[in-house]
Design a protein around this motif. Sequence first.
Motif, PDB file in Angstrom:
ATOM      1  N   MET A 100       8.108 -34.647 -16.899  1.00  0.00           N
ATOM      2  CA  MET A 100       6.500 -35.003 -17.141  1.00  0.00           C
ATOM      3  C   MET A 100       5.739 -34.956 -15.737  1.00  0.00           C
ATOM      4  SD  MET A 100       7.085 -38.163 -19.947  1.00  0.00           S
ATOM      5  CE  MET A 100       5.193 -38.187 -20.160  1.00  0.00           C
ATOM      6  N   GLY A 101       6.331 -35.111 -14.511  1.00  0.00           N
ATOM      7  CA  GLY A 101       5.757 -35.173 -13.342  1.00  0.00           C
ATOM      8  C   GLY A 101       5.106 -36.358 -13.090  1.00  0.00           C
ATOM      9  N   ALA A 102       3.858 -36.468 -12.796  1.00  0.00           N
ATOM     10  CA  ALA A 102       3.038 -37.693 -12.234  1.00  0.00           C
ATOM     11  C   ALA A 102       2.577 -38.406 -13.883  1.00  0.00           C
ATOM     12  CB  ALA A 102       1.839 -37.654 -11.801  1.00  0.00           C
ATOM     13  N   ASN A 103       2.721 -37.787 -14.960  1.00  0.00           N
ATOM     14  CA  ASN A 103       2.527 -38.442 -16.036  1.00  0.00           C
ATOM     15  C   ASN A 103       3.486 -39.607 -16.651  1.00  0.00           C
ATOM     16  OD1 ASN A 103       0.090 -37.089 -16.661  1.00  0.00           O
ATOM     17  ND2 ASN A 103       1.219 -35.204 -17.635  1.00  0.00           N
ATOM     18  N   ALA A 104       4.737 -39.485 -15.755  1.00  0.00           N
ATOM     19  CA  ALA A 104       5.686 -40.449 -16.094  1.00  0.00           C
ATOM     20  C   ALA A 104       5.421 -41.785 -15.430  1.00  0.00           C
ATOM     21  CB  ALA A 104       7.004 -39.962 -15.497  1.00  0.00           C
ATOM     22  N   ILE A 105       4.196 -41.903 -14.733  1.00  0.00           N
ATOM     23  CA  ILE A 105       3.774 -43.067 -14.304  1.00  0.00           C
ATOM     24  C   ILE A 105       3.167 -43.942 -15.418  1.00  0.00           C
ATOM     25  CG2 ILE A 105       2.252 -44.216 -12.640  1.00  0.00           C
ATOM     26  CD1 ILE A 105       2.638 -41.854 -10.588  1.00  0.00           C
ATOM     27  N   PHE A 106       2.218 -43.233 -16.092  1.00  0.00           N
ATOM     28  CA  PHE A 106       1.814 -43.998 -17.313  1.00  0.00           C
ATOM     29  C   PHE A 106       2.559 -44.313 -18.439  1.00  0.00           C
ATOM     30  CE2 PHE A 106      -1.441 -40.717 -15.520  1.00  0.00           C
ATOM     31  CZ  PHE A 106      -2.390 -41.499 -15.128  1.00  0.00           C
TER      32      PHE A 106
END
Length: 329
Positions: A100-106
């Motif tokens: 997921m890349g940076a979307n994993a943060i959300f």
Amino acid sequence: MTSATTSIAIADAPRRISWAAMGPFIALAMVLLIGTMLNSNFATATNLTNVVTRSAFIAIIAVGATFVISSRCLDLSVGSMMAFVTGIMILTMNRLEPSMGANAIFVGAFVGLLVGAACGLLNGLIVTVGKIEPFIATLGTMGIFRALITWMSDGGSIPMARALREPYRPVYFGDVLGVPVPVAITLAVALVGAFILYRTKYGRRCMAVGSNADVARFSGVSVIKVRTIAFVIQGLCVAIAAICYIPRLGAATPTTGQLWELQVITAVVIGGTLLRGGRARIWGTIAGALILELIANLMVLSNMVSEYLVAAVQGVIIILAMLAHRFTK
């Protein structure tokens, strides 16, 4: 005198200043004044910005604690819960990052909110349904949460994936119109908390339960529901603080949030909320958190006391605050 005349007289009468409500803010102003006099570096914009930003974690959690304490309960597990929620969030983000890349943060933040709410619900049900004293119940969950993060980290640390550190960095180190992001989030949490506590039916019921649970129960208020929701709010506030905290160090350890329960309770008490329940002041709590961080900063900055003794000073502060409450009752 007619009722209309009486109403006009009352409306025209000057409002009395509540010195008890103003106390935390007067104390905050005094700390700022004394700090400026003792150390020229204390009142610099850089130092004060750093202090306010660091106080955000305690302030956010303390907003939730204000609900719990105003309902005549206590949560000693917030520091351990903070470590546990932080660990779960980092593990979730690390697992999802490759796909997921940076979307994993959300996703990690959402999972953190769910876990925080679940931890708060667990505490609430143990206290209300299990009918165990809040002190004992949360003392038990404090040990459980701390043991879980120690087991998850194998006694070491759980670092955040390197690919996520840069996109997550602005949550702590960024700003919104010149206001540090953690400070902006703290203000948002305080505004929502103040609205719920002062402007909603739940807030009135929360303080009614804290004032006298039996009278509230006879009035048709569900004491179990009110107190359980208060613990859930506490868990959500812990999760929000964890979201802000992770980019600061980029890891979760078994010592994350250690002794934060002391600081949180102290901030709430300094802010004017009664430990015996029935009275709560959200903005006083925020002022209390700032006072604690400013005092700690001044002591270290001026070499007044070793940084290892800051917790001891905070312990003295909460004792003095409790004595002040008793003498001004």
